[in-house]
Design a protein around this motif. Structure first.
Motif, PDB file in Angstrom:
ATOM      1  N   MET A   1       6.570   0.725 -11.817  1.00 20.78           N
ATOM      2  CA  MET A   1       6.595  -0.390 -12.729  1.00 20.78           C
ATOM      3  C   MET A   1       6.130   0.099 -14.101  1.00 20.78           C
ATOM      4  O   MET A   1       5.149   0.811 -14.197  1.00 20.78           O
ATOM      5  N   THR A   2       6.789  -0.304 -15.123  1.00 20.14           N
ATOM      6  CA  THR A   2       6.514   0.223 -16.447  1.00 20.14           C
ATOM      7  C   THR A   2       5.363  -0.467 -17.164  1.00 20.14           C
ATOM      8  O   THR A   2       4.872   0.044 -18.143  1.00 20.14           O
ATOM      9  N   ASP A   3       4.912  -1.606 -16.689  1.00 16.83           N
ATOM     10  CA  ASP A   3       3.863  -2.337 -17.385  1.00 16.83           C
ATOM     11  C   ASP A   3       2.470  -2.065 -16.823  1.00 16.83           C
ATOM     12  O   ASP A   3       1.529  -2.797 -17.111  1.00 16.83           O
ATOM     13  N   GLY A   4       2.319  -1.011 -16.034  1.00 17.35           N
ATOM     14  CA  GLY A   4       1.029  -0.686 -15.442  1.00 17.35           C
ATOM     15  C   GLY A   4       0.756  -1.407 -14.142  1.00 17.35           C
ATOM     16  O   GLY A   4      -0.257  -1.176 -13.502  1.00 17.35           O
ATOM     17  N   HIS A   5       1.648  -2.278 -13.741  1.00 21.10           N
ATOM     18  CA  HIS A   5       1.507  -3.012 -12.477  1.00 21.10           C
ATOM     19  C   HIS A   5       2.119  -2.161 -11.377  1.00 21.10           C
ATOM     20  O   HIS A   5       3.259  -1.739 -11.482  1.00 21.10           O
ATOM     21  N   THR A   6       1.359  -1.902 -10.341  1.00 23.43           N
ATOM     22  CA  THR A   6       1.895  -1.109  -9.235  1.00 23.43           C
ATOM     23  C   THR A   6       1.747  -1.854  -7.922  1.00 23.43           C
ATOM     24  O   THR A   6       0.810  -2.620  -7.717  1.00 23.43           O
ATOM     25  N   ILE A   7       2.705  -1.600  -7.061  1.00 25.07           N
ATOM     26  CA  ILE A   7       2.677  -2.104  -5.694  1.00 25.07           C
ATOM     27  C   ILE A   7       2.988  -0.926  -4.783  1.00 25.07           C
ATOM     28  O   ILE A   7       3.968  -0.210  -5.013  1.00 25.07           O
ATOM     29  N   THR A   8       2.133  -0.710  -3.806  1.00 25.09           N
ATOM     30  CA  THR A   8       2.420   0.303  -2.797  1.00 25.09           C
ATOM     31  C   THR A   8       2.400  -0.376  -1.434  1.00 25.09           C
ATOM     32  O   THR A   8       1.584  -1.267  -1.181  1.00 25.09           O
ATOM     33  N   ILE A   9       3.324   0.047  -0.582  1.00 24.18           N
ATOM     34  CA  ILE A   9       3.426  -0.501   0.769  1.00 24.18           C
ATOM     35  C   ILE A   9       3.448   0.671   1.737  1.00 24.18           C
ATOM     36  O   ILE A   9       4.226   1.603   1.568  1.00 24.18           O
ATOM     37  N   HIS A  10       2.567   0.599   2.728  1.00 18.58           N
ATOM     38  CA  HIS A  10       2.492   1.653   3.743  1.00 18.58           C
ATOM     39  C   HIS A  10       2.492   1.012   5.126  1.00 18.58           C
ATOM     40  O   HIS A  10       1.893  -0.042   5.322  1.00 18.58           O
ATOM     41  N   LYS A  11       3.132   1.674   6.068  1.00 17.62           N
ATOM     42  CA  LYS A  11       3.005   1.256   7.460  1.00 17.62           C
ATOM     43  C   LYS A  11       1.597   1.586   7.892  1.00 17.62           C
ATOM     44  O   LYS A  11       1.093   2.669   7.634  1.00 17.62           O
ATOM     45  N   SER A  12       0.957   0.626   8.528  1.00 18.86           N
ATOM     46  CA  SER A  12      -0.420   0.809   8.952  1.00 18.86           C
ATOM     47  C   SER A  12      -0.503   0.705  10.467  1.00 18.86           C
ATOM     48  O   SER A  12       0.206  -0.082  11.077  1.00 18.86           O
TER      49      SER A  12
END
Length: 107
Positions: free
Chosen positions: A1-12
């Motif tokens: 994301m270019t606005d500094g907003h990040t999302i990460t998704i991991h299998k847990s």
């Protein structure tokens, strides 16, 4: 994301349960762990591990520019307790068919 907003998704492999008034609403050893800038860690539970028979669809919908439009489900005494993204944005496509609860127990 270019606005500094990040999302990460991991299998847990963590054990996650959603319980309300002693009733188990969901239990899974294969949730998705979502980390998003400015938000608490959320666990998205596969539909197969959710007691959908106990939940009633709500008319509530919210829009996240990063994840898409969320739909909500309720219990008789708890409005909009659960949400999901039926048609998530491409960057978070793995959220499809997963449900998130406001209150979860993680072990």
């Amino acid at each position: 994301m270019t606005d500094g907003h990040t999302i990460t998704i991991h299998k847990s492999g963590r054990h996650v349960r959603a319980v309300r008034d002693g009733q188990v609403l969901a239990e899974s050893d294969r949730p998705l762990e979502l980390r998003e800038t400015g938000c608490p860690v959320r666990y998205y539970i596969p539909a197969e591990d959710v007691r959908l028979d106990l939940l009633t669809p709500s008319g509530t919908h919210t829009v996240c520019p990063y994840k898409g439009t969320a739909s909500y489900w309720s219990l008789p005494d708890a409005a909009d307790l659960v949400w999901a993204y039926p048609d998530p944005e491409p960057g978070v496509a793995e959220l499809k068919d997963h449900y998130c609860f406001y209150d979860t127990e993680v072990s």
